[in-house]
Design a protein around this motif. Structure first.
Motif, PDB file in Angstrom:
ATOM      1  N   MET A   1       0.841  -1.191   0.000  1.00 20.26           N
ATOM      2  CA  MET A   1       0.000   0.000   0.000  1.00 20.26           C
ATOM      3  C   MET A   1       0.882   1.249   0.000  1.00 20.26           C
ATOM      4  O   MET A   1       1.951   1.267   0.582  1.00 20.26           O
ATOM      5  N   THR A   2       0.368   2.265  -0.634  1.00 23.55           N
ATOM      6  CA  THR A   2       1.058   3.542  -0.654  1.00 23.55           C
ATOM      7  C   THR A   2       0.755   4.277   0.654  1.00 23.55           C
ATOM      8  O   THR A   2      -0.170   3.899   1.377  1.00 23.55           O
ATOM      9  N   PRO A   3       1.483   5.337   0.971  1.00 22.26           N
ATOM     10  CA  PRO A   3       1.206   6.090   2.199  1.00 22.26           C
ATOM     11  C   PRO A   3      -0.233   6.614   2.285  1.00 22.26           C
ATOM     12  O   PRO A   3      -0.775   6.753   3.373  1.00 22.26           O
ATOM     13  N   ASP A   4      -0.859   6.867   1.130  1.00 26.82           N
ATOM     14  CA  ASP A   4      -2.239   7.367   1.160  1.00 26.82           C
ATOM     15  C   ASP A   4      -3.267   6.238   1.130  1.00 26.82           C
ATOM     16  O   ASP A   4      -4.461   6.481   0.948  1.00 26.82           O
ATOM     17  N   GLY A   5      -2.820   4.981   1.309  1.00 28.04           N
ATOM     18  CA  GLY A   5      -3.730   3.855   1.436  1.00 28.04           C
ATOM     19  C   GLY A   5      -4.145   3.183   0.149  1.00 28.04           C
ATOM     20  O   GLY A   5      -4.987   2.287   0.165  1.00 28.04           O
ATOM     21  N   GLU A  27      -5.762   3.349 -12.419  1.00 26.62           N
ATOM     22  CA  GLU A  27      -5.757   4.605 -11.673  1.00 26.62           C
ATOM     23  C   GLU A  27      -7.179   5.135 -11.494  1.00 26.62           C
ATOM     24  O   GLU A  27      -7.518   5.639 -10.428  1.00 26.62           O
ATOM     25  N   LYS A  28      -8.017   4.996 -12.513  1.00 25.25           N
ATOM     26  CA  LYS A  28      -9.421   5.406 -12.377  1.00 25.25           C
ATOM     27  C   LYS A  28     -10.142   4.562 -11.330  1.00 25.25           C
ATOM     28  O   LYS A  28     -11.091   5.028 -10.698  1.00 25.25           O
ATOM     29  N   ALA A  29      -9.682   3.322 -11.129  1.00 28.84           N
ATOM     30  CA  ALA A  29     -10.276   2.433 -10.131  1.00 28.84           C
ATOM     31  C   ALA A  29      -9.689   2.658  -8.734  1.00 28.84           C
ATOM     32  O   ALA A  29     -10.063   1.970  -7.790  1.00 28.84           O
ATOM     33  N   GLY A  30      -8.753   3.611  -8.614  1.00 25.61           N
ATOM     34  CA  GLY A  30      -8.221   3.958  -7.301  1.00 25.61           C
ATOM     35  C   GLY A  30      -6.912   3.310  -6.908  1.00 25.61           C
ATOM     36  O   GLY A  30      -6.505   3.386  -5.747  1.00 25.61           O
ATOM     37  N   PHE A  31      -6.211   2.699  -7.852  1.00 26.92           N
ATOM     38  CA  PHE A  31      -4.929   2.062  -7.561  1.00 26.92           C
ATOM     39  C   PHE A  31      -3.772   2.989  -7.913  1.00 26.92           C
ATOM     40  O   PHE A  31      -3.902   3.847  -8.773  1.00 26.92           O
ATOM     41  N   ALA A  32      -2.646   2.784  -7.245  1.00 27.92           N
ATOM     42  CA  ALA A  32      -1.389   3.428  -7.633  1.00 27.92           C
ATOM     43  C   ALA A  32      -0.690   2.452  -8.576  1.00 27.92           C
ATOM     44  O   ALA A  32      -0.664   1.245  -8.309  1.00 27.92           O
ATOM     45  N   VAL A  33      -0.138   2.954  -9.675  1.00 27.11           N
ATOM     46  CA  VAL A  33       0.414   2.073 -10.708  1.00 27.11           C
ATOM     47  C   VAL A  33       1.861   2.425 -11.003  1.00 27.11           C
ATOM     48  O   VAL A  33       2.214   3.597 -11.132  1.00 27.11           O
ATOM     49  N   ASP A  34       2.685   1.383 -11.112  1.00 33.19           N
ATOM     50  CA  ASP A  34       4.062   1.511 -11.562  1.00 33.19           C
ATOM     51  C   ASP A  34       4.204   0.578 -12.762  1.00 33.19           C
ATOM     52  O   ASP A  34       3.363  -0.295 -12.974  1.00 33.19           O
ATOM     53  N   LEU A  47      12.026  -5.295  -5.666  1.00 32.10           N
ATOM     54  CA  LEU A  47      12.999  -5.307  -4.569  1.00 32.10           C
ATOM     55  C   LEU A  47      13.126  -3.932  -3.925  1.00 32.10           C
ATOM     56  O   LEU A  47      13.339  -3.818  -2.722  1.00 32.10           O
ATOM     57  N   LEU A  48      12.984  -2.883  -4.729  1.00 33.86           N
ATOM     58  CA  LEU A  48      13.078  -1.518  -4.207  1.00 33.86           C
ATOM     59  C   LEU A  48      11.767  -1.039  -3.587  1.00 33.86           C
ATOM     60  O   LEU A  48      11.775  -0.292  -2.612  1.00 33.86           O
ATOM     61  N   ASP A  49      10.641  -1.468  -4.163  1.00 31.86           N
ATOM     62  CA  ASP A  49       9.340  -0.971  -3.720  1.00 31.86           C
ATOM     63  C   ASP A  49       8.284  -2.049  -3.966  1.00 31.86           C
ATOM     64  O   ASP A  49       7.728  -2.127  -5.058  1.00 31.86           O
ATOM     65  N   PRO A  50       8.023  -2.899  -2.978  1.00 35.90           N
ATOM     66  CA  PRO A  50       7.068  -3.998  -3.166  1.00 35.90           C
ATOM     67  C   PRO A  50       5.691  -3.512  -3.614  1.00 35.90           C
ATOM     68  O   PRO A  50       5.279  -2.392  -3.324  1.00 35.90           O
ATOM     69  N   ALA A  51       4.994  -4.378  -4.328  1.00 33.63           N
ATOM     70  CA  ALA A  51       3.659  -4.071  -4.835  1.00 33.63           C
ATOM     71  C   ALA A  51       2.643  -4.990  -4.163  1.00 33.63           C
ATOM     72  O   ALA A  51       2.992  -6.031  -3.608  1.00 33.63           O
ATOM     73  N   ASP A  52       1.376  -4.605  -4.256  1.00 31.49           N
ATOM     74  CA  ASP A  52       0.294  -5.429  -3.740  1.00 31.49           C
ATOM     75  C   ASP A  52      -0.192  -6.423  -4.796  1.00 31.49           C
ATOM     76  O   ASP A  52      -0.858  -7.408  -4.466  1.00 31.49           O
ATOM     77  N   LEU A  53       0.140  -6.157  -6.057  1.00 31.00           N
ATOM     78  CA  LEU A  53      -0.248  -7.015  -7.172  1.00 31.00           C
ATOM     79  C   LEU A  53       0.692  -6.760  -8.334  1.00 31.00           C
ATOM     80  O   LEU A  53       1.103  -5.619  -8.563  1.00 31.00           O
ATOM     81  N   GLY A 126      -7.426  -7.496  -2.525  1.00 31.54           N
ATOM     82  CA  GLY A 126      -8.239  -7.552  -1.313  1.00 31.54           C
ATOM     83  C   GLY A 126      -8.875  -6.225  -0.950  1.00 31.54           C
ATOM     84  O   GLY A 126      -9.027  -5.913   0.231  1.00 31.54           O
ATOM     85  N   VAL A 127      -9.258  -5.456  -1.975  1.00 29.92           N
ATOM     86  CA  VAL A 127      -9.919  -4.169  -1.717  1.00 29.92           C
ATOM     87  C   VAL A 127     -11.345  -4.200  -2.258  1.00 29.92           C
ATOM     88  O   VAL A 127     -11.642  -4.911  -3.216  1.00 29.92           O
ATOM     89  N   ALA A 128     -12.204  -3.417  -1.646  1.00 35.44           N
ATOM     90  CA  ALA A 128     -13.594  -3.337  -2.079  1.00 35.44           C
ATOM     91  C   ALA A 128     -13.699  -2.560  -3.372  1.00 35.44           C
ATOM     92  O   ALA A 128     -12.949  -1.623  -3.615  1.00 35.44           O
ATOM     93  N   THR A 129     -14.644  -2.953  -4.217  1.00 40.50           N
ATOM     94  CA  THR A 129     -14.868  -2.233  -5.469  1.00 40.50           C
ATOM     95  C   THR A 129     -16.097  -1.372  -5.378  1.00 40.50           C
ATOM     96  O   THR A 129     -16.938  -1.528  -4.565  1.00 40.50           O
TER      97      THR A 129
END
Length: 129
Positions: A1-5, A27-34, A47-53, A126-129
């Motif tokens: 998760m990012t600092p803003d959740g 991003e429109k669905a509320g995710f942070a994307v790399d 390795l530098l910045d783990p992701a949730d998916l 594991g987030v609500a839609t």
């Protein structure tokens, strides 16, 4: 998760248009994307910045998606359990089976609709839609 959740998703695909399409939807669905261009770059980013998916293509240069998943799952690190959604143009049953054997949690055949991508991302994060 990012600092803003927001759940953080790493999109791994060598096609810039696919990455842009997925980024816009997610991003429109509320995710942070790399983004990463191939499996090697994806491992470095995780390795530098783990992701949730991780959303990963199969056919890429340098390190393909299945090799990336095997390398990710072999790591003795918490990131080894990062959920993975594989997207590919390969539609045969053995393609989905190979992805599952490599460590994919789910397999979608391209083209993927915005609704399906957002729904699967939310489910695997594991987030609500």
């Amino acid at each position: 998760m990012t600092p803003d959740g927001k759940a953080r998703i790493l999109v791994v695909d060598d096609a810039s248009l696919v990455r842009l399409y997925y980024r816009d939807i997610l991003e429109k669905a509320g995710f942070a994307v790399d983004e990463a261009l191939n499996g090697i770059e994806a491992l470095e980013r995780l390795l530098l910045d783990p992701a949730d998916l991780v959303i990963v293509d199969v056919n890429m240069p340098r390190m393909d998606g299945l090799s990336f998943l095997r390398a990710l799952r072999e790591r003795d690190l918490p990131l080894a359990s990062t959920p993975a959604l594989v997207t590919s143009t390969e539609a045969a049953p053995q393609d989905a089976a190979a992805a599952s054997a490599a460590g994919a949690n789910f397999y979608l055949v391209k083209p993927v609709t915005p609704e399906v991508l957002a729904r699967h991302a939310a489910l695997l994060c594991g987030v609500a839609t």
